[in-house]
Design a protein around this motif. Structure first.
Motif, short mmCIF file in Angstrom:
data_model
loop_
_atom_site.label_atom_id
_atom_site.label_comp_id
_atom_site.label_asym_id
_atom_site.label_seq_id
_atom_site.Cartn_x
_atom_site.Cartn_y
_atom_site.Cartn_z
N SER A 267 0.79 -1.23 -0.14
CA SER A 267 -0.05 -0.03 0.17
C SER A 267 0.87 1.21 -0.02
O SER A 267 0.39 2.44 0.02
CB SER A 267 -0.81 -0.09 1.18
OG SER A 267 -0.23 0.11 2.56
N PHE A 268 2.16 1.25 -0.11
CA PHE A 268 3.10 2.24 0.18
C PHE A 268 2.91 3.15 -1.20
O PHE A 268 2.72 2.48 -2.36
CB PHE A 268 4.54 1.94 0.45
CG PHE A 268 5.06 1.23 1.52
CD1 PHE A 268 4.06 1.33 2.64
CD2 PHE A 268 6.12 0.92 1.76
CE1 PHE A 268 4.30 0.88 3.95
CE2 PHE A 268 6.54 0.32 2.78
CZ PHE A 268 5.60 0.28 4.07
N SER A 269 2.80 4.52 -1.01
CA SER A 269 2.83 5.24 -2.31
C SER A 269 3.69 6.44 -1.98
O SER A 269 4.04 7.38 -2.95
CB SER A 269 1.51 6.15 -2.34
OG SER A 269 1.19 6.87 -0.93
N HIS A 270 4.58 6.78 -0.96
CA HIS A 270 5.56 7.72 -0.89
C HIS A 270 6.66 7.40 -0.52
O HIS A 270 7.97 8.20 -0.45
CB HIS A 270 4.91 9.05 0.17
CG HIS A 270 3.89 9.70 -0.38
ND1 HIS A 270 2.65 9.23 -0.76
CD2 HIS A 270 3.89 11.08 -0.42
CE1 HIS A 270 1.95 10.31 -1.02
NE2 HIS A 270 2.58 11.17 -1.14
N GLY A 271 7.02 6.11 0.05
CA GLY A 271 8.41 5.78 0.32
C GLY A 271 8.53 5.57 1.85
O GLY A 271 7.64 6.24 2.74
N THR A 272 9.37 4.81 2.49
CA THR A 272 9.56 4.69 3.97
C THR A 272 10.26 5.80 4.27
O THR A 272 10.73 6.92 3.72
CB THR A 272 10.39 3.20 4.18
OG1 THR A 272 11.65 3.49 3.51
CG2 THR A 272 9.59 2.00 3.55
#
Length: 299
Positions: A267-272
């Protein structure tokens, strides 16, 4: 204090967020961890509702109508901004950072030009703004709309919400947020912004676009305090650390943990958090936008 010098700022391409803007639907590129892909989760975490999701504008409605008193007051305030006020006032800090970005990027990237739609500042209490990407509520957080080339910032987000998320509202942290959104404008100019649509999850185009914008923010920071006429005073480690604190707070994994969920890379969209710090640092340490290619290999 980060800005040096005195005198008025160029406010010709900065205005209040109320009214105006085209109608339609396009790709809203979020910054600060609040974008169209993950906005429902974050708004729920911050407010207990998902009411901040951007919607398509409807003819004759939305924020394109009457300009509120708060917007009028913000426009007057923007016009009064000076370099000195940029060190104590959030709206003027956004104006000054806009000035600096539009001064630095032409020296770094051949063919750079300021966003045609300029910078919009939503005053505290503003409900929504209408752009060519749709109507966004105040809960949306900072974003860039490539269709009308407008960067939008909310005073409440810059002053309070980012701190509530675990970030910093220190001056340079706020400047980093502005620089990130202008990083999306640079992507719009060089043609990488469209890659945000590719794939899903931790290695998706969305993540790569957001990390490149972080890197571009670092590139700006590397140049903004150097050379004759630099608007920023020499940056110190404490100021850089404030931006890193914010980059860490708005990583997908940190946001999901703070919302009481186990991080889900799909579900990531911006990075950790680690990725966001890594790429901002890459831009800052190299000062070279060509070292910000997040589209090759594993980010």
């Amino acid at each position: 204090m980060t800005f040096q010098g005195n005198g008025p700022l160029d406010t010709s391409d900065v205005s209040s967020g109320g009214g105006g803007g085209g109608m339609g639907r396009g790709m809203m590129i979020g910054g600060g961890g609040i974008g169209t892909v993950v906005i429902g989760l974050i708004i729920y975490f911050l407010t207990g509702s998902t009411g901040g999701v951007p919607q398509q504008a409807s003819p004759g409605g939305g924020a394109g109508g009457a300009v509120s008193q708060a917007d009028q007051q913000m426009d007057q305030h923007i016009k009064s901004c000076t370099i000195e006020l940029a060190n104590t006032d959030t709206a003027c800090r956004i104006v000054a950072t806009t000035n600096s970005l539009n001064k630095v990027w032409p020296t770094v990237l051949k063919g750079y030009r300021p966003p045609k739609g300029g910078t919009k500042i939503m005053p505290t209490g503003a409900q929504s703004i209408n752009t060519a990407c749709g109507v966004a509520s105040a809960d949306t957080g900072p974003f860039y709309c490539p269709r009308d080339e407008v960067a939008v910032f909310q005073i409440d987000f810059m002053d309070r919400v980012i701190k509530r998320m675990g970030g910093s509202n220190a001056p340079f942290s706020q400047e980093y947020i502005v620089a990130h959104e202008f990083g999306h404008h640079v992507q719009n100019l060089i043609g990488t912004i469209g890659k945000a649509q590719a794939g899903v999850g931790a290695q998706s185009g969305s993540v790569r676009v957001e990390l490149q914008a972080d890197c571009f923010a670092g590139v700006w920071a590397a140049h903004a305090d150097k050379g004759q006429g630099a608007m920023l005073k020499p940056l110190n480690q404490q100021e850089i650390s404030s931006a890193i604190t914010t980059a860490q707070a708005i990583g997908d994994d940190t946001i999901q943990r703070n919302a009481g969920r186990n991080p889900n890379p799909e579900s990531f969209s911006h990075g950790t958090s680690a990725q966001r710090v890594k790429w901002f640092s890459q831009g800052y340490q190299t000062g070279d936008y060509q070292q910000c290619n997040t589209f090759v290999g594993t980010v």
